[in-house]
Design a protein around this motif. Structure first.
Motif, PDB file in Angstrom:
ATOM      1  N   TYR A 102      12.578  26.857 -26.588  1.00  0.00           N
ATOM      2  CA  TYR A 102      13.812  26.109 -26.851  1.00  0.00           C
ATOM      3  C   TYR A 102      13.843  25.477 -28.232  1.00  0.00           C
ATOM      4  O   TYR A 102      14.903  25.250 -28.799  1.00  0.00           O
ATOM      5  N   ALA A 103      12.656  25.168 -28.795  1.00  0.00           N
ATOM      6  CA  ALA A 103      12.607  24.435 -30.067  1.00  0.00           C
ATOM      7  C   ALA A 103      12.632  25.344 -31.285  1.00  0.00           C
ATOM      8  O   ALA A 103      12.742  24.877 -32.411  1.00  0.00           O
TER       9      ALA A 103
ATOM     10  N   LYS B 198       7.593  32.266 -31.014  1.00  0.00           N
ATOM     11  CA  LYS B 198       7.010  31.568 -29.867  1.00  0.00           C
ATOM     12  C   LYS B 198       7.920  31.690 -28.645  1.00  0.00           C
ATOM     13  O   LYS B 198       9.128  31.470 -28.745  1.00  0.00           O
TER      14      LYS B 198
ATOM     15  N   PRO C 242      13.272  25.833 -19.596  1.00  0.00           N
ATOM     16  CA  PRO C 242      13.131  24.475 -19.045  1.00  0.00           C
ATOM     17  C   PRO C 242      13.694  24.317 -17.630  1.00  0.00           C
ATOM     18  O   PRO C 242      13.091  23.629 -16.811  1.00  0.00           O
ATOM     19  N   PHE C 243      14.806  24.982 -17.323  1.00  0.00           N
ATOM     20  CA  PHE C 243      15.375  24.864 -15.974  1.00  0.00           C
ATOM     21  C   PHE C 243      14.450  25.505 -14.935  1.00  0.00           C
ATOM     22  O   PHE C 243      14.385  25.058 -13.789  1.00  0.00           O
TER      23      PHE C 243
ATOM     24  N   GLU D 160      11.277  25.429 -15.162  1.00  0.00           N
ATOM     25  CA  GLU D 160      10.232  24.424 -14.941  1.00  0.00           C
ATOM     26  C   GLU D 160      10.688  23.427 -13.883  1.00  0.00           C
ATOM     27  O   GLU D 160       9.905  23.015 -13.029  1.00  0.00           O
TER      28      GLU D 160
ATOM     29  N   GLN E 180      20.271  28.286 -15.577  1.00  0.00           N
ATOM     30  CA  GLN E 180      20.657  29.368 -16.474  1.00  0.00           C
ATOM     31  C   GLN E 180      19.585  29.608 -17.507  1.00  0.00           C
ATOM     32  O   GLN E 180      18.806  28.732 -17.842  1.00  0.00           O
ATOM     33  N   ALA E 181      19.558  30.852 -18.014  1.00  0.00           N
ATOM     34  CA  ALA E 181      18.592  31.209 -19.038  1.00  0.00           C
ATOM     35  C   ALA E 181      19.106  30.673 -20.364  1.00  0.00           C
ATOM     36  O   ALA E 181      20.306  30.696 -20.628  1.00  0.00           O
ATOM     37  N   ILE E 182      18.199  30.196 -21.208  1.00  0.00           N
ATOM     38  CA  ILE E 182      18.660  29.632 -22.470  1.00  0.00           C
ATOM     39  C   ILE E 182      18.835  30.700 -23.551  1.00  0.00           C
ATOM     40  O   ILE E 182      19.216  30.400 -24.671  1.00  0.00           O
TER      41      ILE E 182
ATOM     42  N   ASP F  69      22.354  32.488 -21.388  1.00  0.00           N
ATOM     43  CA  ASP F  69      23.268  31.473 -20.850  1.00  0.00           C
ATOM     44  C   ASP F  69      24.201  32.045 -19.798  1.00  0.00           C
ATOM     45  O   ASP F  69      25.364  31.662 -19.719  1.00  0.00           O
TER      46      ASP F  69
ATOM     47  N   LEU G  59      18.804  20.230 -14.806  1.00  0.00           N
ATOM     48  CA  LEU G  59      17.890  19.444 -15.636  1.00  0.00           C
ATOM     49  C   LEU G  59      17.405  18.172 -14.972  1.00  0.00           C
ATOM     50  O   LEU G  59      16.257  17.765 -15.112  1.00  0.00           O
TER      51      LEU G  59
ATOM     52  N   GLU H 131      11.246  15.694 -13.177  1.00  0.00           N
ATOM     53  CA  GLU H 131      10.557  15.788 -14.467  1.00  0.00           C
ATOM     54  C   GLU H 131       9.371  16.722 -14.287  1.00  0.00           C
ATOM     55  O   GLU H 131       8.396  16.338 -13.632  1.00  0.00           O
ATOM     56  N   PRO H 132       9.452  17.921 -14.869  1.00  0.00           N
ATOM     57  CA  PRO H 132       8.370  18.886 -14.654  1.00  0.00           C
ATOM     58  C   PRO H 132       7.048  18.395 -15.218  1.00  0.00           C
ATOM     59  O   PRO H 132       7.014  17.760 -16.272  1.00  0.00           O
TER      60      PRO H 132
ATOM     61  N   TYR I  44       3.317  18.676 -16.950  1.00  0.00           N
ATOM     62  CA  TYR I  44       2.763  19.493 -18.026  1.00  0.00           C
ATOM     63  C   TYR I  44       1.622  20.332 -17.472  1.00  0.00           C
ATOM     64  O   TYR I  44       0.780  19.833 -16.735  1.00  0.00           O
ATOM     65  N   ALA I  45       1.582  21.617 -17.822  1.00  0.00           N
ATOM     66  CA  ALA I  45       0.485  22.478 -17.367  1.00  0.00           C
ATOM     67  C   ALA I  45      -0.710  22.277 -18.288  1.00  0.00           C
ATOM     68  O   ALA I  45      -0.786  22.861 -19.364  1.00  0.00           O
TER      69      ALA I  45
ATOM     70  N   LYS J 147      12.035  17.758 -24.889  1.00  0.00           N
ATOM     71  CA  LYS J 147      12.657  18.887 -24.220  1.00  0.00           C
ATOM     72  C   LYS J 147      13.897  18.427 -23.459  1.00  0.00           C
ATOM     73  O   LYS J 147      14.957  19.045 -23.531  1.00  0.00           O
TER      74      LYS J 147
ATOM     75  N   MET K   6      17.785  19.697 -24.184  1.00  0.00           N
ATOM     76  CA  MET K   6      18.580  20.367 -23.142  1.00  0.00           C
ATOM     77  C   MET K   6      19.848  19.566 -22.843  1.00  0.00           C
ATOM     78  O   MET K   6      20.940  20.113 -22.712  1.00  0.00           O
TER      79      MET K   6
ATOM     80  N   ARG L  21      22.401  19.999 -25.581  1.00  0.00           N
ATOM     81  CA  ARG L  21      22.996  21.314 -25.668  1.00  0.00           C
ATOM     82  C   ARG L  21      23.899  21.661 -24.509  1.00  0.00           C
ATOM     83  O   ARG L  21      24.862  22.391 -24.664  1.00  0.00           O
ATOM     84  N   TYR L  22      23.559  21.170 -23.333  1.00  0.00           N
ATOM     85  CA  TYR L  22      24.252  21.664 -22.151  1.00  0.00           C
ATOM     86  C   TYR L  22      25.145  20.659 -21.440  1.00  0.00           C
ATOM     87  O   TYR L  22      25.876  21.031 -20.533  1.00  0.00           O
ATOM     88  N   TYR L  23      25.085  19.403 -21.839  1.00  0.00           N
ATOM     89  CA  TYR L  23      25.814  18.412 -21.060  1.00  0.00           C
ATOM     90  C   TYR L  23      26.691  17.535 -21.931  1.00  0.00           C
ATOM     91  O   TYR L  23      26.346  17.165 -23.033  1.00  0.00           O
TER      92      TYR L  23
END
Lengths: 255, 102
Positions: A16-17, A35, A40-41, A43, A125-127, A130, A185, A189-190, A192-193, B74, B78, B81-83
Motif C-alpha cells: 500500500y505504501a 515490494k 490490509p483488508f 489482514e 476489496q483489493a487495493i 478495487d 477496515l 486491528e490486525p 503484526y506477524a 497503514k 487506508m 483513501r477509501y473513506y
C-alpha cells in the motif's frame, strides 16, 4: 456455538505504501522488483478469524490465496497471524494480473465444496483493482447469505449479527450460517506477524492446487484497454484582493 | 534466566526481530537497520546482567512502538483513501455505542 471452520481468503498485491508507476505500454503497472504484501483488508479478515478462534467460536482457520508462487509468502504471513493451514491455488506468474474476481469466486466456490467451511471471510476489496466483487459473487454462487463491509461481527446460536458500513451510516443485519463476510477496515486491528511467529508458521501445511485441478476456467472476461496516471494537479492562483478574485471567477465562467 | 548464555540469546533474538521489522521502516530499511546495529554495538561491552536486561526491555518497548507505528500508518492511509471523513466520524460514535451494548 463452537467448532466452526472458517475459510479466509487473502491476496498478494503491491504494498500500500509503494508509489505506483504505470507501465510504458499503458496496460498495467510496474510490478517487477516492487515490494508486495497482503491487502490490509485481508489482514482484517484473518485477524477476525483468529479472534473468533481465541473466543472458541472457531475451531479451524484455513487460509487460501490464488496467485503466483510468491503468494506463498502471503499465506505464511496469514499462518503467522494464527491461521492453521493454507491452500495455495497457483497461477503462472505474469497471468496473475488477469485473474479477475469472477475467476477467484469460482475457485473459492470449489474450495468451499472441498473444505466445507461454516464461514468464509474475505477482504472487502483489493487495493490494486478495487473491484469489491469477489465476496458478492461467491455468496451468489454458493447461494449463501452475505455480510459485506463488516465492521462488527458478533456470533450467537448459529447466527451472526453484522454491522455494515454503508454510505450515510451503519446497517445491522443478521445472517444464518453458513455465510460469506467481507472485512472492513474498522473490524479490528490486525496483529503484526513477528519473526518468531513467521518461523513457527513454517511448520504449518500449505496445500498446493491449481485451477485446472479444481476444474475452473480462469480465462479473463474483461480486457484492460488502457491504464493512465491520474491528471497532475494544477497549481492554484493566489489573488491579492476580492475584486481580482471576482474578476478571475467571472473570467473562468464560474459566475 | 539472567545467566550470560540466556541473556546473549535474548539479545541476539531481539536484534534479529528488530532488523526483520526494519525492512518496512518508512524512512527506509537501510536507515533503520544501520542505526539499530549501531545502537546494539554501542552497548556490546556491558556486563552487568541487570543493565543488560534493562536494555533488552527497552528494545522490546521500541519493538512495540514500531508495531504501533506501522499499524497506525497503514490505518491512516487506508482511511484517507477509501473513506469520507464525515462518515468516519459518524461511524466512530455508532460503533462505540454498539460495542458498549455487547
Amino acid at each position: 456455538m463452537s467448532g466452526l471452520r472458517v475459510l479466509v481468503g487473502c491476496k498478494r498485491v503491491i504494498d500500500y505504501a509503494v508509489k505506483i508507476r504505470v507501465r510504458p505500454d499503458s496496460l498495467g503497472v510496474v510490478t517487477d522488483g516492487v515490494k508486495h504484501s497482503m491487502i490490509p483488508f485481508d489482514e482484517n479478515a484473518i485477524e477476525e478469524a483468529v479472534r473468533m478462534k481465541q473466543k472458541k467460536i472457531v475451531k479451524e482457520i484455513v487460509v487460501a490465496s490464488c496467485g503466483p508462487a510468491q503468494s506463498q509468502e502471503t499465506i505464511r504471513t496469514a499462518l503467522a497471524m494464527g491461521a492453521d493451514r493454507g491452500i495455495h491455488v497457483e497461477v503462472p506468474a505474469g497471468t496473475d494480473a488477469n485473474l479477475q474476481p469472477l475467476a477467484v469466486a469460482k475457485i473459492f466456490s470449489k474450495l468451499v465444496e472441498k473444505e466445507k467451511p461454516d464461514l468464509v471471510i474475505l477482504g472487502k476489496q483489493a487495493i490494486d483493482d478495487d473491484a469489491n466483487q469477489t465476496t458478492q459473487l461467491l455468496a451468489g454462487m454458493l447461494d449463501w447469505p452475505q455480510g459485506t463491509m463488516a465492521s462488527v461481527v458478533a456470533a450467537k446460536d448459529g447466527n451472526l449479527t453484522i454491522t455494515r458500513e454503508i454510505d450515510g451510516g451503519l446497517e445491522d443485519i443478521s445472517v444464518s450460517l453458513p455465510a460469506v463476510i467481507s472485512a472492513d477496515l474498522r473490524l479490528n486491528e490486525p496483529r503484526y506477524a513477528t519473526l518468531p511467529n513467521i518461523m513457527k508458521a513454517k511448520k504449518k501445511k500449505i496445500e498446493k492446487l491449481d485451477p485446472e485441478k479444481l476444474g475452473v476456467d480462469i480465462t479473463p472476461r474483461l480486457k484492460i484497454l488502457n491504464v493512465v496516471d491520474p491528471p497532475v494537479r494544477q497549481a492554484g492562483d493566489k489573488v491579492p484582493d476580492v475584486t481580482t478574485l471576482m474578476e478571475k471567477l467571472a473570467e473562468k465562467g464560474h459566475l | 534466566m539472567t545467566s550470560p548464555g540466556n541473556l546473549r540469546r535474548s539479545v541476539i533474538q531481539l536484534y534479529k526481530e528488530l532488523q526483520y521489522m526494519g525492512r518496512e521502516y518508512p524512512a527506509g530499511a537501510d536507515f533503520f537497520q544501520t542505526r539499530c546495529k549501531a545502537a546494539f554495538l554501542k552497548n556490546r561491552h556491558e556486563t552487568d546482567p541487570e543493565k543488560i536486561q534493562m536494555l533488552i526491555d527497552r528494545g522490546r518497548f521500541v519493538q512495540k512502538e514500531i508495531e504501533a507505528l506501522y499499524s497506525l500508518r497503514k490505518y491512516r492511509a487506508m482511511k484517507q483513501r477509501y473513506y469520507d471523513q464525515d462518515e468516519m466520524d459518524l461511524h466512530s460514535k455508532k460503533i462505540e455505542n454498539f460495542v458498549k451494548q455487547l
